[in-house]
Design a protein around this motif. Structure first.
Motif, PDB file in Angstrom:
ATOM      1  N   THR A 177       4.715  11.995  -4.247  1.00 56.07           N
ATOM      2  CA  THR A 177       5.388  10.585  -4.343  1.00 56.07           C
ATOM      3  C   THR A 177       6.419   9.751  -3.212  1.00 56.07           C
ATOM      4  O   THR A 177       5.776   8.770  -3.204  1.00 56.07           O
ATOM      5  CB  THR A 177       6.514  11.340  -5.071  1.00 56.07           C
ATOM      6  OG1 THR A 177       6.211  11.223  -6.079  1.00 56.07           O
ATOM      7  CG2 THR A 177       7.844   9.965  -5.383  1.00 56.07           C
ATOM      8  N   ALA A 178       6.648  10.348  -1.957  1.00 55.57           N
ATOM      9  CA  ALA A 178       6.994  10.764  -0.701  1.00 55.57           C
ATOM     10  C   ALA A 178       5.873   9.229   0.280  1.00 55.57           C
ATOM     11  O   ALA A 178       6.803   8.090   0.609  1.00 55.57           O
ATOM     12  CB  ALA A 178       7.188  11.321   0.030  1.00 55.57           C
ATOM     13  N   MET A 179       4.680  10.003   0.191  1.00 53.60           N
ATOM     14  CA  MET A 179       3.952   8.890   0.394  1.00 53.60           C
ATOM     15  C   MET A 179       3.859   8.169  -0.259  1.00 53.60           C
ATOM     16  O   MET A 179       3.534   6.276   0.230  1.00 53.60           O
ATOM     17  CB  MET A 179       2.250   9.781   0.707  1.00 53.60           C
ATOM     18  CG  MET A 179       1.415   8.918   1.228  1.00 53.60           C
ATOM     19  SD  MET A 179       1.862   8.865   3.085  1.00 53.60           S
ATOM     20  CE  MET A 179       1.321   9.829   3.945  1.00 53.60           C
ATOM     21  N   ARG A 180       4.035   7.285  -1.752  1.00 52.51           N
ATOM     22  CA  ARG A 180       3.813   6.188  -1.947  1.00 52.51           C
ATOM     23  C   ARG A 180       4.895   5.343  -1.580  1.00 52.51           C
ATOM     24  O   ARG A 180       4.295   4.173  -1.270  1.00 52.51           O
ATOM     25  CB  ARG A 180       3.762   6.711  -4.161  1.00 52.51           C
ATOM     26  CG  ARG A 180       2.952   7.278  -4.295  1.00 52.51           C
ATOM     27  CD  ARG A 180       2.373   6.712  -5.514  1.00 52.51           C
ATOM     28  NE  ARG A 180       1.306   7.878  -6.199  1.00 52.51           N
ATOM     29  CZ  ARG A 180       1.063   9.383  -7.360  1.00 52.51           C
ATOM     30  NH1 ARG A 180       1.880   9.202  -7.596  1.00 52.51           N
ATOM     31  NH2 ARG A 180      -0.257   9.356  -7.746  1.00 52.51           N
ATOM     32  N   GLU A 181       6.497   5.592  -1.493  1.00 56.18           N
ATOM     33  CA  GLU A 181       7.145   5.014  -1.402  1.00 56.18           C
ATOM     34  C   GLU A 181       6.963   4.589  -0.124  1.00 56.18           C
ATOM     35  O   GLU A 181       7.406   3.573   0.253  1.00 56.18           O
ATOM     36  CB  GLU A 181       8.827   6.356  -1.683  1.00 56.18           C
ATOM     37  CG  GLU A 181       8.761   6.347  -2.931  1.00 56.18           C
ATOM     38  CD  GLU A 181      10.231   7.104  -3.245  1.00 56.18           C
ATOM     39  OE1 GLU A 181      10.560   7.975  -2.566  1.00 56.18           O
ATOM     40  OE2 GLU A 181      10.435   7.792  -4.673  1.00 56.18           O
ATOM     41  N   HIS A 182       6.691   5.572   0.969  1.00 58.11           N
ATOM     42  CA  HIS A 182       6.056   5.155   1.925  1.00 58.11           C
ATOM     43  C   HIS A 182       5.792   3.929   2.890  1.00 58.11           C
ATOM     44  O   HIS A 182       5.693   2.855   3.670  1.00 58.11           O
ATOM     45  CB  HIS A 182       5.296   6.500   3.168  1.00 58.11           C
ATOM     46  CG  HIS A 182       5.495   5.744   4.328  1.00 58.11           C
ATOM     47  ND1 HIS A 182       6.329   5.362   6.019  1.00 58.11           N
ATOM     48  CD2 HIS A 182       4.128   6.424   5.305  1.00 58.11           C
ATOM     49  CE1 HIS A 182       5.167   5.121   6.117  1.00 58.11           C
ATOM     50  NE2 HIS A 182       4.191   5.891   6.067  1.00 58.11           N
ATOM     51  N   LEU A 183       4.145   3.871   1.954  1.00 53.84           N
ATOM     52  CA  LEU A 183       3.686   3.086   1.878  1.00 53.84           C
ATOM     53  C   LEU A 183       3.901   1.776   0.868  1.00 53.84           C
ATOM     54  O   LEU A 183       3.536   0.650   1.142  1.00 53.84           O
ATOM     55  CB  LEU A 183       2.031   3.245   1.080  1.00 53.84           C
ATOM     56  CG  LEU A 183       1.136   3.690   1.379  1.00 53.84           C
ATOM     57  CD1 LEU A 183       0.432   4.700   0.942  1.00 53.84           C
ATOM     58  CD2 LEU A 183       0.431   3.766   3.812  1.00 53.84           C
ATOM     59  N   ASP A 184       4.897   2.309  -0.103  1.00 52.17           N
ATOM     60  CA  ASP A 184       5.994   0.321  -0.354  1.00 52.17           C
ATOM     61  C   ASP A 184       6.767   0.162   0.135  1.00 52.17           C
ATOM     62  O   ASP A 184       7.079  -1.220   0.446  1.00 52.17           O
ATOM     63  CB  ASP A 184       6.245   1.570  -2.044  1.00 52.17           C
ATOM     64  CG  ASP A 184       5.691   1.652  -2.810  1.00 52.17           C
ATOM     65  OD1 ASP A 184       5.142   0.887  -3.263  1.00 52.17           O
ATOM     66  OD2 ASP A 184       6.569   2.033  -3.948  1.00 52.17           O
ATOM     67  N   ALA A 185       6.904   1.046   1.465  1.00 54.58           N
ATOM     68  CA  ALA A 185       8.267  -0.003   2.505  1.00 54.58           C
ATOM     69  C   ALA A 185       7.240  -0.162   3.054  1.00 54.58           C
ATOM     70  O   ALA A 185       7.786  -0.781   3.784  1.00 54.58           O
ATOM     71  CB  ALA A 185       9.304   1.857   3.147  1.00 54.58           C
ATOM     72  N   VAL A 186       6.245   0.076   3.827  1.00 58.31           N
ATOM     73  CA  VAL A 186       4.998  -0.608   4.875  1.00 58.31           C
ATOM     74  C   VAL A 186       5.357  -2.222   4.530  1.00 58.31           C
ATOM     75  O   VAL A 186       4.855  -3.141   4.503  1.00 58.31           O
ATOM     76  CB  VAL A 186       3.963   0.069   4.944  1.00 58.31           C
ATOM     77  CG1 VAL A 186       3.101  -0.517   5.991  1.00 58.31           C
ATOM     78  CG2 VAL A 186       4.646   1.528   5.595  1.00 58.31           C
ATOM     79  N   GLU A 187       3.989  -1.961   2.766  1.00 52.59           N
ATOM     80  CA  GLU A 187       3.908  -3.474   2.642  1.00 52.59           C
ATOM     81  C   GLU A 187       4.960  -4.337   2.503  1.00 52.59           C
ATOM     82  O   GLU A 187       4.914  -5.317   2.105  1.00 52.59           O
ATOM     83  CB  GLU A 187       3.086  -2.998   0.546  1.00 52.59           C
ATOM     84  CG  GLU A 187       3.193  -3.956   0.253  1.00 52.59           C
ATOM     85  CD  GLU A 187       2.549  -3.574  -1.115  1.00 52.59           C
ATOM     86  OE1 GLU A 187       1.345  -4.664  -1.688  1.00 52.59           O
ATOM     87  OE2 GLU A 187       2.983  -3.235  -2.119  1.00 52.59           O
ATOM     88  N   GLU A 188       6.492  -3.665   1.851  1.00 51.71           N
ATOM     89  CA  GLU A 188       7.118  -4.713   1.830  1.00 51.71           C
ATOM     90  C   GLU A 188       7.656  -4.986   3.634  1.00 51.71           C
ATOM     91  O   GLU A 188       8.273  -7.203   2.855  1.00 51.71           O
ATOM     92  CB  GLU A 188       8.681  -3.599   1.059  1.00 51.71           C
ATOM     93  CG  GLU A 188       9.891  -4.663   0.860  1.00 51.71           C
ATOM     94  CD  GLU A 188      10.899  -3.873   0.509  1.00 51.71           C
ATOM     95  OE1 GLU A 188      12.293  -4.870   0.451  1.00 51.71           O
ATOM     96  OE2 GLU A 188      11.314  -3.132   0.162  1.00 51.71           O
ATOM     97  N   ASN A 189       7.747  -4.643   4.208  1.00 51.87           N
ATOM     98  CA  ASN A 189       8.257  -4.836   5.772  1.00 51.87           C
ATOM     99  C   ASN A 189       7.218  -6.173   5.582  1.00 51.87           C
ATOM    100  O   ASN A 189       7.306  -6.475   6.810  1.00 51.87           O
ATOM    101  CB  ASN A 189       8.416  -4.339   6.605  1.00 51.87           C
ATOM    102  CG  ASN A 189       8.828  -4.183   7.836  1.00 51.87           C
ATOM    103  OD1 ASN A 189       7.332  -5.092   8.584  1.00 51.87           O
ATOM    104  ND2 ASN A 189       9.655  -4.177   8.267  1.00 51.87           N
ATOM    105  N   LEU A 190       5.924  -5.806   5.803  1.00 55.44           N
ATOM    106  CA  LEU A 190       4.483  -6.422   5.887  1.00 55.44           C
ATOM    107  C   LEU A 190       5.051  -7.917   5.365  1.00 55.44           C
ATOM    108  O   LEU A 190       4.557  -8.995   6.080  1.00 55.44           O
ATOM    109  CB  LEU A 190       3.389  -5.656   6.192  1.00 55.44           C
ATOM    110  CG  LEU A 190       2.737  -4.832   6.962  1.00 55.44           C
ATOM    111  CD1 LEU A 190       1.684  -4.082   6.816  1.00 55.44           C
ATOM    112  CD2 LEU A 190       3.242  -5.036   8.801  1.00 55.44           C
ATOM    113  N   PHE A 191       4.943  -7.911   4.493  1.00 54.17           N
ATOM    114  CA  PHE A 191       4.866  -8.916   3.027  1.00 54.17           C
ATOM    115  C   PHE A 191       6.224  -9.697   3.574  1.00 54.17           C
ATOM    116  O   PHE A 191       6.040 -11.611   2.865  1.00 54.17           O
ATOM    117  CB  PHE A 191       3.805  -9.361   2.579  1.00 54.17           C
ATOM    118  CG  PHE A 191       2.890  -8.481   1.938  1.00 54.17           C
ATOM    119  CD1 PHE A 191       1.617  -8.916   2.248  1.00 54.17           C
ATOM    120  CD2 PHE A 191       2.193  -7.220   1.282  1.00 54.17           C
ATOM    121  CE1 PHE A 191       0.333  -8.505   2.800  1.00 54.17           C
ATOM    122  CE2 PHE A 191       1.354  -6.977   2.314  1.00 54.17           C
ATOM    123  CZ  PHE A 191       0.370  -7.834   2.323  1.00 54.17           C
ATOM    124  N   SER A 192       7.259  -9.327   4.243  1.00 50.46           N
ATOM    125  CA  SER A 192       8.318 -10.204   4.815  1.00 50.46           C
ATOM    126  C   SER A 192       8.033 -10.430   5.948  1.00 50.46           C
ATOM    127  O   SER A 192       9.022 -11.622   6.315  1.00 50.46           O
ATOM    128  CB  SER A 192       9.976  -9.462   4.753  1.00 50.46           C
ATOM    129  OG  SER A 192       9.817  -9.113   5.310  1.00 50.46           O
TER     130      SER A 192
END
Length: 251
Positions: free
Chosen positions: A226-241
């Protein structure tokens, strides 16, 4: 003409010069442009390896890699796996403004890489929670301590970020996962380009990495996943902003 990677370019008056620390990859790309358009680098010339170019420019290998990737996107150079990077025929391509060609398709490329990471890395983290040795956990903690220092001082932490994920893959004790992860390191590094890693992303990544390590230390595979999935979610949110990424349909 082939540029000898064993030659000491800095002492011999090589055409390259240290890059000013502002938009590093763009400045490196600009130097290549000058050399290519002037003919000082010609068709068939081999570039020095990344580590040598990073030393010459006085920047990280990640900045050099980003500039070379932009040159590849624009058709100025071609990379031959296991051989090196060579200059294409300068007369057959048109040089775009710095990074313009790379930026045009960057969003779709990053979305593809993140989709791959989502399929692989949560399971890698879960395996690491089951199988990591105490020595490996200490090494992961040491990497995060170095990363925290880099974040605090505003330094590029891409290599430490990559090292954290590499150690996770090794700690998972799955040879196939490790082989795949190792084989695609150059691709995964595209997510860590310096232009994509502002202060906020570095800080968020550090927090995410600490959560992953805590799950490993607790020997909790599901929490690690779960922590890794949340990490990748945060990466995606940052990149596509990021404002300089063009809009395309995400997968």
């Amino acid at each position: 003409m082939v540029i000898d990677e064993e030659h000491d370019f800095a002492r011999s008056g090589a055409p390259f010069r240290p890059a000013v620390r502002r938009k590093l990859s763009e400045q490196i790309l600009g130097q290549f442009r000058e050399l290519l358009e002037s003919g000082r680098l010609g068709s068939g010339d081999r570039l020095p390896p990344e580590r040598e170019l990073a030393r010459i420019f006085g920047v990280s290998r990640n900045s050099v890699r980003e500039a070379i990737r932009a040159l590849e996107d624009q058709g100025w150079v071609v990379s031959r796996r296991g051989d090196g990077t060579y200059v294409s025929d300068p007369g057959s391509v048109t040089f775009e403004p710095p990074l313009a060609g790379a930026v045009r398709s960057r969003r779709k490329r990053l979305a593809d890489i993140l989709a791959f990471r989502r399929a692989l890395e949560p399971e890698v983290a879960a395996l690491a929670a089951r199988n990591a040795t105490e020595s490996e956990l200490r090494r992961l903690a040491a990497v995060l301590a170095e990363q925290a220092e880099s974040v605090e001082h505003g330094r590029d932490d891409a290599d430490l970020d990559a090292e954290f994920h590499r150690l996770l893959a090794r700690a998972g004790r799955n040879g196939v996962f490790l082989s795949v992860f190792t084989a695609v390191q150059d691709v995964l590094a595209e997510c860590r380009a310096e232009s994509l890693r502002g202060p906020s992303r570095r800080a968020v990544s550090l927090v995410s990495h600490r959560r992953i390590l805590k799950a490993l230390e607790g020997r909790n595979p599901e929490e690690a996943r779960t922590a890794m999935r949340e990490h990748l979610d945060a990466v995606e949110e940052n990149l596509f902003s990021l404002p300089d990424l063009p809009d395309v349909d995400q997968p």
